[in-house]
Design a protein around this motif. Sequence first.
Motif, PDB file in Angstrom:
ATOM      1  N   PRO A 243       0.870  -1.342  -0.013  1.00 47.74           N
ATOM      2  CA  PRO A 243      -0.177   0.121   0.076  1.00 47.74           C
ATOM      3  C   PRO A 243       0.647   1.387  -0.138  1.00 47.74           C
ATOM      4  CG  PRO A 243      -0.822  -1.583   1.779  1.00 47.74           C
ATOM      5  CD  PRO A 243       0.510  -2.254   1.107  1.00 47.74           C
ATOM      6  N   SER A 244       0.443   2.177  -0.712  1.00 49.09           N
ATOM      7  CA  SER A 244       0.920   3.806  -0.573  1.00 49.09           C
ATOM      8  C   SER A 244      -0.226   4.498  -0.480  1.00 49.09           C
ATOM      9  CB  SER A 244       1.483   3.970  -1.992  1.00 49.09           C
ATOM     10  OG  SER A 244       2.061   5.101  -1.952  1.00 49.09           O
ATOM     11  N   LEU A 245      -0.096   5.746   0.020  1.00 45.65           N
ATOM     12  CA  LEU A 245      -0.740   6.697   0.275  1.00 45.65           C
ATOM     13  C   LEU A 245      -1.783   6.409   1.648  1.00 45.65           C
ATOM     14  CD1 LEU A 245      -1.888   8.738  -3.037  1.00 45.65           C
ATOM     15  CD2 LEU A 245      -0.361   9.386  -1.219  1.00 45.65           C
ATOM     16  N   PHE A 246      -1.386   6.347   2.554  1.00 45.92           N
ATOM     17  CA  PHE A 246      -2.197   5.727   3.857  1.00 45.92           C
ATOM     18  C   PHE A 246      -2.126   6.628   5.055  1.00 45.92           C
ATOM     19  CE2 PHE A 246       1.633   3.010   3.371  1.00 45.92           C
ATOM     20  CZ  PHE A 246       2.265   3.398   4.462  1.00 45.92           C
ATOM     21  N   THR A 247      -2.978   6.473   5.942  1.00 44.58           N
ATOM     22  CA  THR A 247      -2.679   7.435   7.190  1.00 44.58           C
ATOM     23  C   THR A 247      -1.926   6.743   8.122  1.00 44.58           C
ATOM     24  OG1 THR A 247      -4.719   7.159   7.768  1.00 44.58           O
ATOM     25  CG2 THR A 247      -4.677   8.869   6.450  1.00 44.58           C
ATOM     26  N   PHE A 248      -1.885   7.632   9.128  1.00 47.46           N
ATOM     27  CA  PHE A 248      -0.970   6.871  10.299  1.00 47.46           C
ATOM     28  C   PHE A 248      -1.822   6.694  11.324  1.00 47.46           C
ATOM     29  CE2 PHE A 248       3.439   8.816   8.816  1.00 47.46           C
ATOM     30  CZ  PHE A 248       3.169   7.736   7.743  1.00 47.46           C
ATOM     31  N   LYS A 249      -1.715   5.297  11.895  1.00 51.33           N
ATOM     32  CA  LYS A 249      -2.523   4.867  13.399  1.00 51.33           C
ATOM     33  C   LYS A 249      -1.296   5.313  14.503  1.00 51.33           C
ATOM     34  CE  LYS A 249      -5.693   1.406  11.712  1.00 51.33           C
ATOM     35  NZ  LYS A 249      -6.239   0.008  11.962  1.00 51.33           N
ATOM     36  N   ILE A 250      -1.885   6.028  15.363  1.00 52.34           N
ATOM     37  CA  ILE A 250      -0.862   6.562  16.621  1.00 52.34           C
ATOM     38  C   ILE A 250      -1.413   6.023  17.855  1.00 52.34           C
ATOM     39  CG2 ILE A 250       0.131   8.395  17.628  1.00 52.34           C
ATOM     40  CD1 ILE A 250       0.864   8.363  14.721  1.00 52.34           C
ATOM     41  N   GLU A 251      -0.375   5.336  18.464  1.00 50.63           N
ATOM     42  CA  GLU A 251      -0.699   4.754  20.029  1.00 50.63           C
ATOM     43  C   GLU A 251      -0.831   6.197  20.947  1.00 50.63           C
ATOM     44  OE1 GLU A 251       2.340   1.994  20.782  1.00 50.63           O
ATOM     45  OE2 GLU A 251       1.166   0.494  20.070  1.00 50.63           O
ATOM     46  N   ASP A 252      -1.803   6.706  21.113  1.00 54.04           N
ATOM     47  CA  ASP A 252      -2.094   7.771  21.921  1.00 54.04           C
ATOM     48  C   ASP A 252      -3.486   8.073  22.045  1.00 54.04           C
ATOM     49  OD1 ASP A 252      -2.165  10.322  23.388  1.00 54.04           O
ATOM     50  OD2 ASP A 252      -0.329  11.097  22.394  1.00 54.04           O
ATOM     51  N   SER A 253      -4.070   7.375  23.285  1.00 54.92           N
ATOM     52  CA  SER A 253      -5.472   7.785  23.529  1.00 54.92           C
ATOM     53  C   SER A 253      -5.838   9.195  23.725  1.00 54.92           C
ATOM     54  CB  SER A 253      -5.836   7.081  24.580  1.00 54.92           C
ATOM     55  OG  SER A 253      -5.155   7.247  25.856  1.00 54.92           O
ATOM     56  N   LYS A 254      -5.097  10.045  24.111  1.00 52.13           N
ATOM     57  CA  LYS A 254      -5.577  11.152  24.174  1.00 52.13           C
ATOM     58  C   LYS A 254      -5.520  11.980  22.980  1.00 52.13           C
ATOM     59  CE  LYS A 254      -3.318  11.892  28.819  1.00 52.13           C
ATOM     60  NZ  LYS A 254      -2.341  12.576  29.844  1.00 52.13           N
ATOM     61  N   LEU A 255      -4.983  11.775  22.073  1.00 48.79           N
ATOM     62  CA  LEU A 255      -4.899  12.115  20.731  1.00 48.79           C
ATOM     63  C   LEU A 255      -6.374  12.114  19.941  1.00 48.79           C
ATOM     64  CD1 LEU A 255      -2.834  13.595  18.854  1.00 48.79           C
ATOM     65  CD2 LEU A 255      -2.736  11.620  17.736  1.00 48.79           C
ATOM     66  N   ALA A 256      -7.207  11.018  20.438  1.00 51.81           N
ATOM     67  CA  ALA A 256      -8.239  10.870  19.864  1.00 51.81           C
ATOM     68  C   ALA A 256      -9.284  12.144  20.213  1.00 51.81           C
ATOM     69  CB  ALA A 256      -8.927   9.532  20.240  1.00 51.81           C
ATOM     70  N   ASP A 257      -8.893  12.623  21.372  1.00 46.90           N
ATOM     71  CA  ASP A 257      -9.916  13.832  21.678  1.00 46.90           C
ATOM     72  C   ASP A 257      -9.564  15.052  20.773  1.00 46.90           C
ATOM     73  OD1 ASP A 257     -10.846  12.463  23.752  1.00 46.90           O
ATOM     74  OD2 ASP A 257      -9.420  13.068  25.260  1.00 46.90           O
ATOM     75  N   LEU A 258      -8.712  15.223  19.940  1.00 50.37           N
ATOM     76  CA  LEU A 258      -8.208  16.151  19.350  1.00 50.37           C
ATOM     77  C   LEU A 258      -8.729  16.012  17.650  1.00 50.37           C
ATOM     78  CD1 LEU A 258      -4.352  16.766  20.583  1.00 50.37           C
ATOM     79  CD2 LEU A 258      -6.737  17.655  21.381  1.00 50.37           C
ATOM     80  N   ALA A 308       6.314   3.993   1.955  1.00 54.11           N
ATOM     81  CA  ALA A 308       5.853   2.528   1.444  1.00 54.11           C
ATOM     82  C   ALA A 308       6.559   1.408   1.683  1.00 54.11           C
ATOM     83  CB  ALA A 308       4.844   2.692   0.380  1.00 54.11           C
ATOM     84  N   CYS A 309       7.486   1.107   1.158  1.00 47.33           N
ATOM     85  CA  CYS A 309       8.179  -0.086   0.845  1.00 47.33           C
ATOM     86  C   CYS A 309       9.022  -0.134   2.263  1.00 47.33           C
ATOM     87  CB  CYS A 309       9.485   0.057  -0.258  1.00 47.33           C
ATOM     88  SG  CYS A 309       8.487   0.164  -1.798  1.00 47.33           S
TER      89      CYS A 309
END
Length: 474
Positions: A243-258, A308-309
């Motif tokens: 895959p190319s052109l994807f978004t990043f999942k982040i390990e930070d529960s507080k970030l979801a509030d933003l 990507a690679c």
Amino acid sequence: MNFPLARFAHHSWVFSEAATTSKSNGRLFPTLRKRKLTSTAIPRAQNKSSEELLVVVGAGAAGVYGAIRAKTLAPNLTVVVVEKARPLAKVKVSGGGRCNVTNGHCVDTMMLAENYPRGHRELKGAFFNTHGPVDTMTWFSDHGVELKTEDDGRVFPVSNSSSTIVDCLMSESTRLGVSLQTGKAVVTASPTDGQKFLLGIEKRTPSAVEYIEADYLLIASGNGKQGYSLASQLGHSIVDPVPSLFTFKIEDSKLADLSGITFPKVKAKLKIENVQRNIPQLTQVGPVLVTHWGFSGPAILRLSAWGACVLSTSGYKGTLILDFTPDVHIDDVKSILTQHKNKFAKQKVANSYPTEFGLVKRFWKYILSRQGLLGDILWASISKDSLFSVAHMLKHCDFCVKGKSQYKDEFVTAGGVPLSEISLNTMESRIQSRLFFAGEVLNVDGITGGFNFQNAWSGGYIAGTSIGKQAVGA
């Protein structure tokens, strides 16, 4: 135009031509019935028509554009586009339903090629000089589509509807007499002794297979397995797709509030473990969007394309480092914070912050929380070390990337047929004559901003031109 067929083996069945050829719904291929396999010799099909046939695999941007170009140059060439799903489906959903046709700011070939993580070296040749963004915009304008170029260079139809682009392409295909057959897939391909291609075409049910001989074959099937399989059957190698052109999942529960916060300009850097070589493009500057799962936006998407690679080998894990004040030096950030402290000493840190940084209150509180400075703390109580820690956080805020998320319906794939195995001047295979490729089936992918569609238009046009000229003997 009929295609007399002898008997052909397919797994445990032999297919033979029915007494009549169906002409309903504009169908070009004969209706077949199946019977049990016998030991009788199976000769190849012979296309006795005086006309030549081009089969295009895939009714995406590259396939339809290439079909139109070939038929324009060679009106007597029979052109059939085979598509298992809906034609121009990705065109329809691209750009949030507006269709980002191309990029109007990158008209120089050398500059344009730098927007392709896979292909940036090879595309600096004649590829875009033959048919570049200006040519694409001119083509659509000449066919009645008004276009506009937005501030970031992205080109859209004035209607702000992808249907305008889809309707234009379909209308021109119909006008020229290009045959579009949906609900079918080309599943097998092999060269014949007569420099043709014997194609097995599967309907919705696997037991219904038609065989036909084509004089030219254009594989423009996007990033699906179908095109890779056909290319392999015809002698080509495949760079494993990722895959190319994807978004990043982040390990930070507080970030979801933003979620929903947008930063107009952020310097984003991606660090990947066990990657020793320097990849300059893994630092990007541009808008960044906070989502409920992590980060998106143009800067992030560009990072994902260039990384990507190497990201695929790391399990899509790494460290994302964001500079939220890229135009302000770290010393100036410290100075601004110090001045604010002196001016608003009796105010709460959570409620008062420098406007120079362009931050929203929710994110400012997030930065403070990572430094343990929330609550009723006053600016006067902030130590120099804490102040400098906040400054460092604004310039060097790191996040743990734990995976990827698909970017809407506009996902792009890196990998496919190596560019070394085709001639970019004609898009013809170096391995098999009269075999052509265009679009994402090749190991080419661009960053967001209209570059992937431009690859499709350019490749389709060049392939269509080559096929059309061969068909008329030019």
